[in-house]
Structures are given as C-alpha cells and as structure tokens.
Design a protein around this motif. Sequence first.
Motif, short mmCIF file in Angstrom:
data_model
loop_
_atom_site.label_atom_id
_atom_site.label_comp_id
_atom_site.label_asym_id
_atom_site.label_seq_id
_atom_site.Cartn_x
_atom_site.Cartn_y
_atom_site.Cartn_z
N ASN A 142 147.94 25.27 74.02
CA ASN A 142 147.96 25.61 72.74
C ASN A 142 146.65 26.01 72.17
OD1 ASN A 142 150.43 24.40 72.34
ND2 ASN A 142 149.89 22.45 72.10
N ASN A 143 145.46 25.84 72.94
CA ASN A 143 144.06 26.09 72.56
C ASN A 143 143.80 27.48 73.11
OD1 ASN A 143 143.77 25.07 74.81
ND2 ASN A 143 141.89 23.87 74.26
N LEU A 144 144.47 27.86 74.23
CA LEU A 144 144.10 29.09 74.83
C LEU A 144 145.26 30.26 74.94
CD1 LEU A 144 141.88 30.74 76.53
CD2 LEU A 144 142.86 29.50 78.45
N LYS A 145 144.99 31.23 73.95
CA LYS A 145 146.04 32.30 74.05
C LYS A 145 145.61 33.50 74.87
CE LYS A 145 148.46 30.29 71.02
NZ LYS A 145 149.01 29.23 71.50
N SER A 146 146.52 34.17 75.36
CA SER A 146 146.32 35.21 76.31
C SER A 146 145.93 36.54 75.62
CB SER A 146 147.59 35.42 77.21
OG SER A 146 148.58 35.69 76.58
N TYR A 147 145.63 36.68 74.62
CA TYR A 147 145.53 37.88 73.71
C TYR A 147 144.36 38.68 74.34
CZ TYR A 147 148.22 35.30 70.23
OH TYR A 147 149.21 34.51 69.70
N GLN A 148 143.22 38.10 74.52
CA GLN A 148 142.22 39.14 75.35
C GLN A 148 142.63 39.51 76.54
OE1 GLN A 148 139.26 39.60 73.64
NE2 GLN A 148 140.26 38.46 71.62
N LEU A 149 143.35 38.55 77.65
CA LEU A 149 143.36 39.12 78.61
C LEU A 149 144.71 40.19 78.67
CD1 LEU A 149 142.96 38.88 81.76
CD2 LEU A 149 144.68 37.04 81.87
N ASP A 150 145.38 40.14 77.77
CA ASP A 150 146.44 41.10 77.56
C ASP A 150 145.90 42.42 77.08
OD1 ASP A 150 148.41 38.92 77.82
OD2 ASP A 150 148.61 38.75 75.61
N GLN A 151 144.96 42.52 76.32
CA GLN A 151 144.23 43.59 76.07
C GLN A 151 143.86 44.11 77.24
OE1 GLN A 151 141.34 43.61 72.63
NE2 GLN A 151 142.88 42.52 71.34
N VAL A 152 143.08 43.63 77.95
CA VAL A 152 142.62 43.98 79.17
C VAL A 152 143.56 44.68 80.10
CG1 VAL A 152 141.24 43.54 81.16
CG2 VAL A 152 140.54 42.55 79.15
N PHE A 153 144.72 44.06 80.13
CA PHE A 153 145.90 44.66 80.91
C PHE A 153 146.45 45.74 80.43
CE2 PHE A 153 150.54 43.80 81.69
CZ PHE A 153 150.57 44.20 83.05
N PHE A 154 146.43 45.66 79.21
CA PHE A 154 146.81 47.10 78.41
C PHE A 154 145.97 48.33 78.51
CE2 PHE A 154 148.88 44.04 75.14
CZ PHE A 154 149.83 43.84 76.00
N LYS A 155 144.64 47.80 78.44
CA LYS A 155 143.61 48.88 78.87
C LYS A 155 143.71 49.47 80.14
CE LYS A 155 139.76 51.42 77.63
NZ LYS A 155 139.98 52.72 78.33
N LEU A 156 143.82 48.41 80.98
CA LEU A 156 143.70 49.23 82.34
C LEU A 156 145.19 49.88 82.75
CD1 LEU A 156 143.23 45.70 84.42
CD2 LEU A 156 141.85 47.80 84.33
N PHE A 157 146.07 49.85 82.05
CA PHE A 157 147.56 50.78 82.03
C PHE A 157 147.19 52.11 81.38
CE2 PHE A 157 150.27 47.36 83.77
CZ PHE A 157 150.82 48.21 84.53
#
Length: 187
Positions: A142-157
Amino acid sequence: MEELEQFVFCLEAVKDIDTDEVTEIEKQLESLALHHGIPNIYKACDTIEGLEESLSALLYDDHNFKNYEIIYLVMEGENNNICIYNYYYSLDEIAELFEGKMKRKIIHFANTKTLELTNDQAQFFLDVTGAKAISGYGEKFNNLKSYQLDQVFFKLFQDNENIDEVVETLFEKNYALCKLLDFRLYY
C-alpha cells in the motif's frame, strides 16, 4: 534506418471518471514525458466498457498506434484478476477483449495489482492478444508503488527493444526494488 519513438498508453481504473482530480499516475506520466522524453497517453476508466472504448479509440482512431509499444495498466486486483469499480474480470476475459489487437505490444501492470500467472495462463493471454509480453509484480504494498521502477522499465525499452537485455539491465540497476516488488515477465 529511422528510429521510431516508442509511446506508452496508460489505462487507469478509477472510481469515477467524472472527477477532475489528478491522480498520482498522471503526475508520474508527466514526469516520464518531461524527464525521459517518452510520449504517453493517459486514459481513465471506471467500467469495463470504458476500458474497451479507450482501447478501441487507441486502435482505430490514433494513427500512431504502431508506436505504442507498452500498454500500461494501473488497476487493482490480484493474481489472474483485475478489478474495475468493484467488479472482477479474469485476465482470460481481458485477453478476449484484446483479442488479436496487441500484436508486438508489452502489457505491463503497475503493482496496484499482483501478477501471478501459470505458464499456461500467460501463454493463453499472449496467444489470444498477440502481445509480445506481459509483465508486472508479484508483491503489492500500500505504501510502495512501482511507478518509479515502471518508468525505468519504459525508458530501457526506448533504448533497446531486446526484452531479455532490458530485463537484465533493469535487475542490474534496480536489483533490490525488483526483488522486493517481485518483478515478473512472461513472454
């Protein structure tokens, strides 16, 4: 050969699409565009029909659809289900909704929904939708969303279309967070 820009299309399930409140994910997508130069479109939906309409508009009305490599789904749910306005839909139902429409796309779930698929379930989803991969997380906090890691994933693509290399780099650079959130990829 000219390099195509990769876009992200985000669909977020919200309680009511008629509110003007800016969601956390909208802020994150703005950051993705500003700081990483990744174009994206955000749509909110509060029904399965809204989800279907948003996808249809993208598929049939947006001439840049081929540039959308990642379909980013921010929805509640667990395992093999998503929840939209207190109704649960299985990923098999979602696969049928997307039938044949996701060719060469990566369907990525934020950790607002855990992704727990058997190999057969993942293969069914990929076969029916035509998607290149489905990814997400096995842990939801609930207190840790994946948004920052998602952004890294998208940037890598943006920089590399080889899915194995992207995931390897994601783990190399963000190992602790990938393990904590239990990043998963099925392809």
